[in-house]
Scaffold this motif. Sequence first.
Motif, PDB file in Angstrom:
ATOM      1  N   TYR A  90      45.818  48.495  46.614  1.00 56.21           N
ATOM      2  CA  TYR A  90      45.482  47.669  45.036  1.00 56.21           C
ATOM      3  C   TYR A  90      44.910  48.230  44.195  1.00 56.21           C
ATOM      4  O   TYR A  90      45.481  48.297  43.087  1.00 56.21           O
ATOM      5  CB  TYR A  90      44.421  45.621  45.284  1.00 56.21           C
ATOM      6  N   LEU A 126      51.676  41.856  42.639  1.00 58.87           N
ATOM      7  CA  LEU A 126      51.672  42.542  41.574  1.00 58.87           C
ATOM      8  C   LEU A 126      51.859  42.170  39.435  1.00 58.87           C
ATOM      9  O   LEU A 126      51.766  42.861  39.031  1.00 58.87           O
ATOM     10  CB  LEU A 126      51.605  43.941  42.159  1.00 58.87           C
ATOM     11  N   SER A 166      46.910  50.334  41.306  1.00 60.42           N
ATOM     12  CA  SER A 166      45.868  49.411  39.690  1.00 60.42           C
ATOM     13  C   SER A 166      45.784  50.710  39.111  1.00 60.42           C
ATOM     14  O   SER A 166      45.882  50.580  37.455  1.00 60.42           O
ATOM     15  CB  SER A 166      44.313  49.162  40.313  1.00 60.42           C
ATOM     16  N   ILE A 174      43.359  40.933  39.540  1.00 57.31           N
ATOM     17  CA  ILE A 174      43.462  41.562  40.344  1.00 57.31           C
ATOM     18  C   ILE A 174      41.914  43.371  40.093  1.00 57.31           C
ATOM     19  O   ILE A 174      41.065  43.109  41.033  1.00 57.31           O
ATOM     20  CB  ILE A 174      44.453  42.632  40.615  1.00 57.31           C
TER      21      ILE A 174
END
Lengths: 73, 173
Positions: B99, B136, B103, B164
């Motif tokens: 993640y 996502l 990101s 997130i």
Amino acid sequence: MTQEEFLLRLQEEVQLDRPLNPDEMLCDIQEWDSLAMLGTLSVFDEIGASIEIDELEECVSIKDILQKAGFES
Amino acid sequence: MNLKDFDIELTPLTHQDIETVRTWRNSDTIKRYALDQEHIKQEQQERWFATLATKEDEYFLIHAKNKPVGLIWYNKQNEVYESGFYLYDTDIQNSLMPYKIVSIFHHYLFETKGFKKIQCKILHDNKRAVRFNLSLGFKEVMRFERYTTYILTYDAYKKADATITKLLLREKK
């Protein structure tokens, strides 16, 4: 939230179709991946329990996660 | 241009990296979920790397805790930007590192490069990747025999990234 309710929420986030066993090792749960970990963080936020990412990544069992959440398993 | 955040750094792929990347790409763990299952020879890798100079594509080596752990990229296919990544270090797959990596990369694609949408292709049996990419904000658009195409729009990226990032940037209470 009770321990049973916490385990149910965890089961939902891990997207398991069976209950979690406190004695289970995370490495034995096929669905235990980064998504499950992210979901677990959100459950901690829900119950107002504190956990850092490093602490969660160090957990090796469901029991470890329960203890971090403040439950005596 | 290096991309850096959390404890991750993405560095542009250089010629000295390509043999490492070829070894990763030919490993069973990575090849199993690649659309192209062909074994890549050294001369093929050299030719591929040479073509990157003429294209809009960008490939980055992923470094976690100062160690190269995978590759992330986007390329242009038929006027659509397609992204993908793999992690050779399987321990990292079961951490929150994926993640963090995505990101950083999506921020680069959508905010710095100004992309409006990106596409990815995932083999049907790569259930982990399907789950991850759906989280996502990717949406399924077209199903083929072996894989499905997914699209992530800017709006969907912003919505998922807010959730997130909030979880990743948590502070101890």
